[in-house]
Design an enzyme around this catalytic site. Structure first.
Site, PDB file in Angstrom:
ATOM      1  N   ASP A 130       0.834  -1.198   0.000  1.00 27.64           N
ATOM      2  CA  ASP A 130       0.000   0.000   0.000  1.00 27.64           C
ATOM      3  C   ASP A 130       0.874   1.256   0.000  1.00 27.64           C
ATOM      4  OD1 ASP A 130      -1.974  -1.790   0.190  1.00 27.64           O
ATOM      5  OD2 ASP A 130      -2.741  -1.147   2.144  1.00 27.64           O
ATOM      6  N   GLY A 131       1.984   1.187   0.729  1.00 29.64           N
ATOM      7  CA  GLY A 131       2.884   2.333   0.849  1.00 29.64           C
ATOM      8  C   GLY A 131       3.450   2.718  -0.517  1.00 29.64           C
ATOM      9  N   TYR A 159       2.177   2.015  -3.366  1.00 25.71           N
ATOM     10  CA  TYR A 159       1.080   2.490  -4.209  1.00 25.71           C
ATOM     11  C   TYR A 159       0.785   3.955  -3.895  1.00 25.71           C
ATOM     12  CZ  TYR A 159      -3.615   2.967  -6.124  1.00 25.71           C
ATOM     13  OH  TYR A 159      -4.719   3.409  -6.805  1.00 25.71           O
ATOM     14  N   ASP A 160       0.713   4.246  -2.591  1.00 32.54           N
ATOM     15  CA  ASP A 160       0.456   5.635  -2.189  1.00 32.54           C
ATOM     16  C   ASP A 160       1.526   6.569  -2.752  1.00 32.54           C
ATOM     17  OD1 ASP A 160      -1.781   4.906  -0.826  1.00 32.54           O
ATOM     18  OD2 ASP A 160      -0.848   4.897   1.164  1.00 32.54           O
ATOM     19  N   SER A 200     -12.587   7.909  -0.720  1.00 29.35           N
ATOM     20  CA  SER A 200     -11.417   7.348  -0.077  1.00 29.35           C
ATOM     21  C   SER A 200     -10.927   8.339   0.974  1.00 29.35           C
ATOM     22  CB  SER A 200     -10.383   7.141  -1.170  1.00 29.35           C
ATOM     23  OG  SER A 200      -9.331   6.421  -0.690  1.00 29.35           O
ATOM     24  N   LEU A 201      -9.807   8.068   1.598  1.00 25.39           N
ATOM     25  CA  LEU A 201      -9.309   8.984   2.623  1.00 25.39           C
ATOM     26  C   LEU A 201      -7.930   9.502   2.253  1.00 25.39           C
ATOM     27  CD1 LEU A 201     -10.227   6.993   5.865  1.00 25.39           C
ATOM     28  CD2 LEU A 201     -11.192   9.183   5.170  1.00 25.39           C
ATOM     29  N   GLU A 215     -10.834   6.471  15.337  1.00 25.85           N
ATOM     30  CA  GLU A 215     -11.213   5.055  15.424  1.00 25.85           C
ATOM     31  C   GLU A 215     -10.298   4.228  14.537  1.00 25.85           C
ATOM     32  OE1 GLU A 215     -15.320   4.672  14.226  1.00 25.85           O
ATOM     33  OE2 GLU A 215     -14.883   5.238  12.162  1.00 25.85           O
ATOM     34  N   LYS A 240      -8.601   1.955  11.743  1.00 27.69           N
ATOM     35  CA  LYS A 240      -8.850   1.781  10.313  1.00 27.69           C
ATOM     36  C   LYS A 240      -8.694   0.292  10.026  1.00 27.69           C
ATOM     37  CE  LYS A 240      -7.401   3.664   5.864  1.00 27.69           C
ATOM     38  NZ  LYS A 240      -7.354   2.416   5.135  1.00 27.69           N
ATOM     39  N   ASP A 293      -8.617  -3.115   8.082  1.00 23.18           N
ATOM     40  CA  ASP A 293      -8.146  -3.408   6.740  1.00 23.18           C
ATOM     41  C   ASP A 293      -9.022  -4.473   6.093  1.00 23.18           C
ATOM     42  OD1 ASP A 293      -6.526  -3.048   4.666  1.00 23.18           O
ATOM     43  OD2 ASP A 293      -4.792  -4.104   5.479  1.00 23.18           O
ATOM     44  N   ARG A 344     -17.508  -0.557  -3.235  1.00 22.80           N
ATOM     45  CA  ARG A 344     -17.224   0.825  -3.589  1.00 22.80           C
ATOM     46  C   ARG A 344     -17.081   0.994  -5.104  1.00 22.80           C
ATOM     47  NH1 ARG A 344     -12.155   3.705  -0.960  1.00 22.80           N
ATOM     48  NH2 ARG A 344     -11.009   2.325  -2.321  1.00 22.80           N
ATOM     49  N   TYR A 382     -18.868   2.553   9.795  1.00 19.77           N
ATOM     50  CA  TYR A 382     -18.085   3.724  10.179  1.00 19.77           C
ATOM     51  C   TYR A 382     -18.603   5.035   9.606  1.00 19.77           C
ATOM     52  CZ  TYR A 382     -15.814   2.594   5.703  1.00 19.77           C
ATOM     53  OH  TYR A 382     -15.567   2.299   4.399  1.00 19.77           O
ATOM     54  N   LYS A 428      -1.820   6.401   8.876  1.00 17.37           N
ATOM     55  CA  LYS A 428      -1.413   5.009   8.627  1.00 17.37           C
ATOM     56  C   LYS A 428      -0.248   4.609   9.528  1.00 17.37           C
ATOM     57  CE  LYS A 428      -3.449   3.758   4.467  1.00 17.37           C
ATOM     58  NZ  LYS A 428      -2.706   3.667   3.231  1.00 17.37           N
ATOM     59  N   CYS A 483      14.142 -31.375 -10.392  1.00 20.69           N
ATOM     60  CA  CYS A 483      13.728 -31.322  -8.997  1.00 20.69           C
ATOM     61  C   CYS A 483      14.959 -31.428  -8.093  1.00 20.69           C
ATOM     62  CB  CYS A 483      12.755 -32.469  -8.709  1.00 20.69           C
ATOM     63  SG  CYS A 483      12.408 -32.673  -6.960  1.00 20.69           S
ATOM     64  N   CYS A 488      14.773 -35.086  -6.276  1.00 19.87           N
ATOM     65  CA  CYS A 488      14.884 -36.369  -6.983  1.00 19.87           C
ATOM     66  C   CYS A 488      15.430 -36.237  -8.396  1.00 19.87           C
ATOM     67  CB  CYS A 488      13.527 -37.063  -7.023  1.00 19.87           C
ATOM     68  SG  CYS A 488      12.378 -36.255  -8.162  1.00 19.87           S
ATOM     69  N   CYS A 510       7.469 -30.884  -9.925  1.00 17.83           N
ATOM     70  CA  CYS A 510       8.370 -32.012 -10.137  1.00 17.83           C
ATOM     71  C   CYS A 510       7.529 -33.130 -10.739  1.00 17.83           C
ATOM     72  CB  CYS A 510       8.950 -32.434  -8.793  1.00 17.83           C
ATOM     73  SG  CYS A 510       9.571 -34.113  -8.779  1.00 17.83           S
ATOM     74  N   CYS A 515       9.908 -39.313  -5.978  1.00 22.48           N
ATOM     75  CA  CYS A 515      10.497 -38.119  -5.366  1.00 22.48           C
ATOM     76  C   CYS A 515      10.302 -38.203  -3.849  1.00 22.48           C
ATOM     77  CB  CYS A 515       9.819 -36.865  -5.912  1.00 22.48           C
ATOM     78  SG  CYS A 515      10.353 -35.363  -5.094  1.00 22.48           S
TER      79      CYS A 515
HETATM   80  S1  IVH Z   1     -14.245   6.667   6.988  1.00 20.56           S
HETATM   81  C1  IVH Z   1     -15.909   9.338   3.337  1.00 20.56           C
HETATM   82  N1  IVH Z   1     -13.480   5.033   8.843  1.00 20.56           N
HETATM   83  O1  IVH Z   1     -10.391   3.010   4.600  1.00 20.56           O
HETATM   84  C2  IVH Z   1     -14.893   8.324   3.680  1.00 20.56           C
HETATM   85  N2  IVH Z   1     -12.940   4.474   6.609  1.00 20.56           N
HETATM   86  O2  IVH Z   1      -8.440   4.294   2.867  1.00 20.56           O
HETATM   87  C3  IVH Z   1     -15.307   7.520   4.847  1.00 20.56           C
HETATM   88  N3  IVH Z   1     -11.743   2.321   6.415  1.00 20.56           N
HETATM   89  O3  IVH Z   1     -12.568   3.655   1.926  1.00 20.56           O
HETATM   90  C4  IVH Z   1     -14.259   6.609   5.279  1.00 20.56           C
HETATM   91  N4  IVH Z   1     -11.720   1.830   8.538  1.00 20.56           N
HETATM   92  O4  IVH Z   1     -12.839   1.441   3.247  1.00 20.56           O
HETATM   93  C5  IVH Z   1     -13.487   5.275   7.531  1.00 20.56           C
HETATM   94  N5  IVH Z   1     -12.889   3.702  10.637  1.00 20.56           N
HETATM   95  C6  IVH Z   1     -12.915   3.920   9.324  1.00 20.56           C
HETATM   96  C7  IVH Z   1     -12.334   3.028   8.411  1.00 20.56           C
HETATM   97  C8  IVH Z   1     -12.355   3.344   7.055  1.00 20.56           C
HETATM   98  C9  IVH Z   1     -11.382   1.419   7.337  1.00 20.56           C
HETATM   99  C10 IVH Z   1     -11.469   2.188   4.972  1.00 20.56           C
HETATM  100  C11 IVH Z   1     -12.601   2.573   4.061  1.00 20.56           C
HETATM  101  C12 IVH Z   1     -12.061   3.674   3.221  1.00 20.56           C
HETATM  102  C13 IVH Z   1     -10.592   3.399   3.273  1.00 20.56           C
HETATM  103  C14 IVH Z   1      -9.781   4.624   2.924  1.00 20.56           C
END
Ligand code: IVH
Length: 687
Positions: free
Chosen positions: A33-34, A36-37, A82-83, A116, A118, A120, A139, A227, A317, A411, A414, A429, A435
């Protein structure tokens, strides 16, 4: 502007869309993910500095991937976004300053933030109308998702109905996830049936939700945590905390709902972040950070959105659990079915509190793609219970004399040829039982719990007996006692053994000479035939002889036997192919025959409690039925405990002959099978 920037920009667009497809379409990401970000950040940076080159289909305007085929499309009433991310205290402060500025708040004004975990997993929107769940959607690209209602209805955490005080229209957004322990269990089962393993709980949850058959989803333990909200017909809360409370009252799971989680200073927010980070390894589910949300809903409404994320929330993150170490060796392991798996032997290193000395390299393609070489410094990543992975090579530390890793074509155990079947990544193999690696793994499987389940024959005993030549193949287990009696060095005289332990071992072997057909079939270790498949096959063919005959006939892909095999639930062309190839091999037939001289395989027994007149009977339908479809007839017969097969044999109890019945009718007459008309059959089965 340099040409390089334009080129890099275009390269980034194609890289991001490639990884989006891997992540969202295949649930099988290739990069962290890192990483990608970082690609997305680089892209956004270029667009900010050079808006004139921004492409109309830039991924920065999209969230996730377009819907994949197979599920109906769903338009989200309110887009699913997304966030944005923050990675440290400074970035958190910047976020708070931006919000304050946007809202025009002075320093004296309070700004409460809710934090709160996050979780996965994968995001999902649940739509309730008149308190009933009417739709669940992924989504997708944020605007259009996929209809996964049937699958989501199998998740017990998702309320099907809401109490009277819930609004008439309510969309609850949340995360579908799998717990770590359920993920480990699922992978064990996948391994058993020779299916690919999921890399982490998130991919497992995504793969489970995107099953076209909700019966499969039902077998996967999934959870949901709410959430956020989508469309709502009437306002019921003034703050995010109140939203959480209400969702909890209405039956949704809300993580950490008893802890104080609203704060007004970044210092306090970070205290909670750190405390969640400490709890992280012990949580039942995987989290990858903490989400911060401005608590007041009126503020949220005013703040609104920027491109793909809300201004009122951000994700903090956790840094990935990574470390750099050296690859001392690349070993190739050979499994029961002959798959060669490369394993990196590492200079031991602590990653996320655990000492890691091995990491999987998955397969030859993966080594080639990452160009991993012995002696390389590599970045290792550990996520939860997942086997540590080699993320990438630290190229600037590579020695000049390093050699490209050549995947063996023989192999390593064997020396038989290694081959790769079309459409498969795995290399195998071809040595089969000659084997030793496959032989030992196969022996372990043969005596395992779901198979012969022989007490006292654990891994150590099998390995030692194999090495000493006492047991080379499963048949030898049953002749061991006899050979031991005439041996010059009987077991009881060997180190670690005594009269009692030897007596117990032989007794447990004796106890298992009688075995049910489904266990026997599973014990054979046929590729892709796990316990569930073995049971289905046993129920369909009833005994080993019938199965062997059917597999012989099924070599003709145009024949009835092949069609019958494919008509069994969950048996597709892949499993059929493995079964037919297994039974085509002469050495396997010899092996089964030898085994049958030693053990007694019981016919598959139907549920005796079912007392319908056709319970336990083997029936065949032929010709055109007038009052019901063939599928309906089959389902009805099975619900009454009958076994429906496609071909007539001496084991057939009833043949139901519809109009224009042909060769099957003739065959049934030859065997003296009881023949019924459709009407007679209906009378017999009407209860
Ligand atoms: S709030 C309007 N709260 O993280 C956006 N998202 O990387 C509302 N996720 O798409 C998102 N835990 O799938 C929210 N406590 C949490 C979350 C959360 C996991 C996911 C969610 C979001 C993604 C963004």
């Amino acid at each position: 502007m340099s040409k390089n920037i334009v080129e890099r920009y275009q390269e980034l667009i194609s890289l991001i869309s490639h990884h989006d497809a891997r992540y969202h379409g295949d649930d099988n990401p290739e990069i962290s993910d890192g990483d990608y970000d970082a690609l997305r950040q680089e892209l956004e940076q270029i667009e900010q500095n050079h808006p004139e080159i921004k492409s109309a289909d830039s991924p920065s305007d999209k969230v996730g991937a377009a819907s994949s085929k197979g599920f109906r499309k769903v338009n989200h009433a309110v887009p699913m976004l997304s966030l944005s991310n923050v990675f440290n205290e400074e970035e958190l402060d910047d976020f708070l300053i931006r919000v304050r500025k946007f809202l025009g708040l002075s320093e004296a004004d309070d700004l409460e933030v809710l934090a709160e975990p996050k979780i996965d997993g994968l995001s999902c929107s649940l739509r309730y109308e008149n308190k009933h769940l009417i739709q669940a959607a992924t989504r997708g690209d944020g605007q259009v998702g996929e209809d996964i209602t049937a699958n989501v209805r199998t998740i017990s955490d998702v309320p099907q109905k809401l109490p009277a005080d819930a609004p008439d229209i309510l969309e609850v957004r949340g995360e579908i996830y799998m717990t770590r322990s359920d993920f480990v269990k699922l992978n064990q089962m996948q391994e058993e049936v020779g299916k690919p393993l999921f890399a982490n709980p998130r991919n497992a949850a995504a793969g489970s939700v995107r099953q076209l058959n909700s019966k499969i989803t039902e077998t996967r333990s999934l959870h949901f945590f709410g959430y956020a909200l989508g469309e709502v017909s009437e306002k019921f809360a003034n703050t995010q905390s109140e939203v959480r409370q209400k969702l909890k009252q209405w039956g949704f799971y809300i993580p950490m709902s008893d802890e104080k989680n609203t704060f007004s200073t970044s210092e306090d927010i970070l205290k909670l972040y750190n405390s969640i980070a400490v709890q992280r390894p012990d949580l039942e589910y995987e989290i990858d950070g903490v989400v911060y949300k401005i608590n007041r809903i009126d503020y949220q409404e005013r703040l609104g959105f920027v491109s793909r994320s809300p201004r009122w929330a951000t994700a903090h993150k956790f840094p990935a659990e990574r470390a750099v170490t050296i690859i001392n060796e690349i070993d190739i392991q050979v499994g029961r079915t002959g798959i060669l798996t490369p394993v990196a032997r590492l200079e031991p290193i602590t990653v996320g509190g655990v000492v890691v000395s091995n990491a999987t390299l998955h397969n030859a393609d993966e080594i080639e793609r990452k160009d991993v070489r012995v002696g390389d410094h590599v970045v290792i990543q550990r996520a939860g219970d997942v086997i540590p992975q080699v993320v990438e090579v630290v190229l600037n530390k590579r020695k000049s004399n390093s050699q490209v890793f050549v995947f063996p074509d023989k192999c390593p155990i064997c020396e038989s040829d290694v081959m790769q079947e079309e459409g498969e990544v795995a290399r195998r193999c071809t040595g089969g039982l000659i084997c030793p690696a496959q032989a030992v793994e196969r022996l372990k499987h043969f005596v395992s719990k779901g198979a012969f389940d022989i007490d006292g024959m654990g891994t150590k005993v099998i390995e030692a007996f194999y090495e000493e030549g006492l047991i080379k193949n499963p048949v030898d287990i049953f002749t061991l006692h006899e050979r031991d009696q005439s041996s010059l060095t009987p077991l009881r005289m060997r180190e670690g053994w005594g009269d009692l332990s030897v007596k117990n071992l032989f007794q447990s072997i004796e106890d298992k000479r009688k075995i049910s057909f489904d266990r026997f079939l599973y014990a054979l270790g046929i590729r892709q035939v796990g316990q569930a498949t073995a049971k289905r096959l046993a129920a369909n063919y009833i005994n080993i002889k019938m199965l062997m005959n059917a597999m012989n006939e099924a070599q003709n892909e145009n024949g009835e036997a092949y069609a019958e095999l494919l008509s069994i639930e969950d048996i597709g062309p892949g499993v059929s192919n493995d079964l037919i190839s297994f039974f085509r091999e002469y050495k396997n037939i010899l092996f089964i025959n030898d085994l049958l001289c030693e053990v007694n395989v019981e016919d598959y027994i139907f549920n005796a409690s079912n007392n319908s007149p056709v319970s336990g009977k083997v029936v065949v339908f032929t010709g055109a039925l007038l009052t019901m479809s063939r599928a309906e007839a089959k389902a009805k017969a099975e619900s009454l405990g009958a076994k429906v097969t496609g071909s007539v044999s001496a084991k057939t109890d009833y043949l139901i002959a519809g109009e224009d019945a042909g060769s099957k009718l003739k065959r049934a007459q030859e065997f003296g099978v009881h023949i019924l008309t459709e009407q007679e059959w209906r009378e017999m089965t009407s209860q």
